[in-house]
Design a protein around this motif. Structure first.
Motif, PDB file in Angstrom:
ATOM      1  N   SER A  65       0.830  -1.208   0.000  1.00 37.50           N
ATOM      2  CA  SER A  65       0.000   0.000   0.000  1.00 37.50           C
ATOM      3  C   SER A  65       0.864   1.258   0.000  1.00 37.50           C
ATOM      4  O   SER A  65       0.593   2.222  -0.734  1.00 37.50           O
ATOM      5  CB  SER A  65      -0.934   0.003   1.215  1.00 37.50           C
ATOM      6  OG  SER A  65      -1.842  -1.083   1.170  1.00 37.50           O
ATOM      7  N   ARG A  66       1.913   1.250   0.806  1.00 40.01           N
ATOM      8  CA  ARG A  66       2.788   2.425   0.881  1.00 40.01           C
ATOM      9  C   ARG A  66       3.594   2.600  -0.408  1.00 40.01           C
ATOM     10  O   ARG A  66       3.836   3.728  -0.855  1.00 40.01           O
ATOM     11  CB  ARG A  66       3.722   2.302   2.080  1.00 40.01           C
ATOM     12  CG  ARG A  66       2.999   2.250   3.418  1.00 40.01           C
ATOM     13  CD  ARG A  66       3.961   2.517   4.563  1.00 40.01           C
ATOM     14  NE  ARG A  66       3.484   1.982   5.822  1.00 40.01           N
ATOM     15  CZ  ARG A  66       4.067   2.197   6.995  1.00 40.01           C
ATOM     16  NH1 ARG A  66       5.183   2.925   7.046  1.00 40.01           N
ATOM     17  NH2 ARG A  66       3.583   1.679   8.096  1.00 40.01           N
ATOM     18  N   LEU A  67       4.017   1.467  -0.999  1.00 40.91           N
ATOM     19  CA  LEU A  67       4.749   1.544  -2.263  1.00 40.91           C
ATOM     20  C   LEU A  67       3.876   2.145  -3.361  1.00 40.91           C
ATOM     21  O   LEU A  67       4.333   2.973  -4.151  1.00 40.91           O
ATOM     22  CB  LEU A  67       5.217   0.147  -2.685  1.00 40.91           C
ATOM     23  CG  LEU A  67       6.337  -0.482  -1.857  1.00 40.91           C
ATOM     24  CD1 LEU A  67       6.582  -1.917  -2.314  1.00 40.91           C
ATOM     25  CD2 LEU A  67       7.620   0.327  -1.975  1.00 40.91           C
ATOM     26  N   VAL A  68       2.627   1.712  -3.410  1.00 40.10           N
ATOM     27  CA  VAL A  68       1.705   2.220  -4.429  1.00 40.10           C
ATOM     28  C   VAL A  68       1.481   3.717  -4.231  1.00 40.10           C
ATOM     29  O   VAL A  68       1.518   4.502  -5.194  1.00 40.10           O
ATOM     30  CB  VAL A  68       0.373   1.448  -4.383  1.00 40.10           C
ATOM     31  CG1 VAL A  68      -0.690   2.144  -5.235  1.00 40.10           C
ATOM     32  CG2 VAL A  68       0.568   0.010  -4.861  1.00 40.10           C
ATOM     33  N   ARG A  69       1.242   4.124  -2.983  1.00 39.98           N
ATOM     34  CA  ARG A  69       1.011   5.557  -2.717  1.00 39.98           C
ATOM     35  C   ARG A  69       2.222   6.402  -3.094  1.00 39.98           C
ATOM     36  O   ARG A  69       2.100   7.526  -3.579  1.00 39.98           O
ATOM     37  CB  ARG A  69       0.650   5.775  -1.247  1.00 39.98           C
ATOM     38  CG  ARG A  69      -0.742   5.320  -0.867  1.00 39.98           C
ATOM     39  CD  ARG A  69      -1.179   5.935   0.455  1.00 39.98           C
ATOM     40  NE  ARG A  69      -0.294   5.569   1.550  1.00 39.98           N
ATOM     41  CZ  ARG A  69      -0.456   4.506   2.328  1.00 39.98           C
ATOM     42  NH1 ARG A  69      -1.482   3.694   2.105  1.00 39.98           N
ATOM     43  NH2 ARG A  69       0.378   4.246   3.316  1.00 39.98           N
TER      44      ARG A  69
END
Length: 338
Positions: free
Chosen positions: A178-182
């Motif tokens: 999730s953090r990588l995508v954001r």
């Protein structure tokens, strides 16, 4: 009126010379074209065009052939890009839409471009450094291995397997994804790589070894790809169509095809829409008998890379420009559709 008439004579000579590969005389112009003037007037116009550097006489005969300056005038002011036939457009769309990945798109583009133009086709692989991140996925494998999948806006899919010192929990992988995508979605790859470094310190100390290994591998995937230095070439057999120009045209082209950096240089100044360089405009004296028609391609008007053709200066410029432009547009649409 005199200038317009002479331009019409120049257009007629270029078209006839491309079609016949023979010097064009005033008698042939009168027979093949409705120029509306006498043969004597045409001869005077041909002499004037020769004095101005647009035509030259290769032999002692009365026939003339275009010079590079003549071809340039033809391309800039006289040529009307030919519309592709419905069959040609359908062939391009059908052939390219069957591609399964970016490598397949490039190889299909080379093949269809060579077939349409009967010339040497050159397609540069999409540059990841100009692409943006479309999707990032983390997949837990057996043991402590994790598969990283990256999909870019150029359509390229990159996969890396990371061997971790400890098995990550599903919660950690889900949170990290999730953090990588954001952090990376929609970012160009160089910028996305820089933003990844900021993520490691946002996790708990115990999780950082796993996070660091995955983030480092992903950053390397973003920053180390040099696909913008690769080109695919097709249509070598079309060189046989150059005929008697082997020493002045084919041999240098064959030598250029062995050096990817040369091919990249020839395509490197391409712009959106067909861009034509004739003879020494290519920047290489050994390619003085060669012309290059090129264009950038990419989704939604973006410039990911270039494609084009190489052929003799006496090529059919309107048809070649139409083919190069059409293939570039279709490739851009396919990349935009993912």
């Amino acid at each position: 009126m005199i200038e317009d008439r002479r331009l019409n004579v120049l257009r007629a000579i270029v078209e006839d010379y491309v079609a016949t590969q023979e010097p064009v005389g005033s008698k042939a112009l009168v027979e093949r074209h409705r120029l509306g003037v006498s043969p004597a007037t045409i001869r005077n116009d041909m002499a004037a065009l020769e004095d101005e550097g647009y035509l030259t006489a290769p032999h002692t005969s009365a026939g003339r052939i275009p010079t590079d300056k003549g071809y340039r005038m033809f391309v800039d002011r006289l040529a009307e890009v030919k519309a592709l036939s419905g069959a040609e457009r359908r062939a391009i769309e059908t052939f390219l839409s069957g591609a399964i990945d970016v490598d397949d798109i490039v190889m299909r583009s080379v093949k269809i471009l060579a077939q349409l133009t009967n010339q040497v086709a050159i397609v540069q692989y999409p540059s990841l450094t100009r692409s943006t991140v479309r999707h990032v996925e983390l997949v837990a494998l057996e043991g402590s291995r994790v598969l990283i999948v990256v999909i870019t806006s150029s359509g390229r899919v990159e996969q890396r397997i990371v061997e971790l010192a400890q098995t990550p929990g599903e919660g950690l992988l889900g949170d990290l994804k999730s953090r990588l995508v954001r952090a990376t979605l929609g970012e160009r790859l160089p910028e996305a790589s820089l933003r990844l470094a900021e993520l490691i310190d946002t996790f708990d100390v115990d999780d950082r070894p796993v996070v660091s290994a995955i983030v480092t591998t992903l950053a390397n995937t973003f920053s180390n790809e040099r696909s913008d230095e690769r080109v695919a070439v097709g249509g070598t057999a079309n060189l046989a169509r150059f005929g008697a120009d082997f020493d002045t045209a084919i041999r240098p082209v064959l030598e250029a095809m062995e050096e990817q950096v040369v091919l990249l240089h020839l395509l490197g100044e391409a712009t959106v829409g067909p861009h034509v360089r004739i003879g020494r405009e290519t920047g290489r004296d050994d390619l003085s008998g060669t012309a290059v028609v090129s264009s950038t391609y990419g989704p939604d008007g973006e410039s990911f890379a270039q494609l084009g053709t190489m052929g003799p200066t006496r090529m059919d410029y309107p048809a070649t420009m139409a083919a190069v432009g059409a293939v570039a547009r279709y490739v851009g649409r396919i990349l935009a559709d993912g």
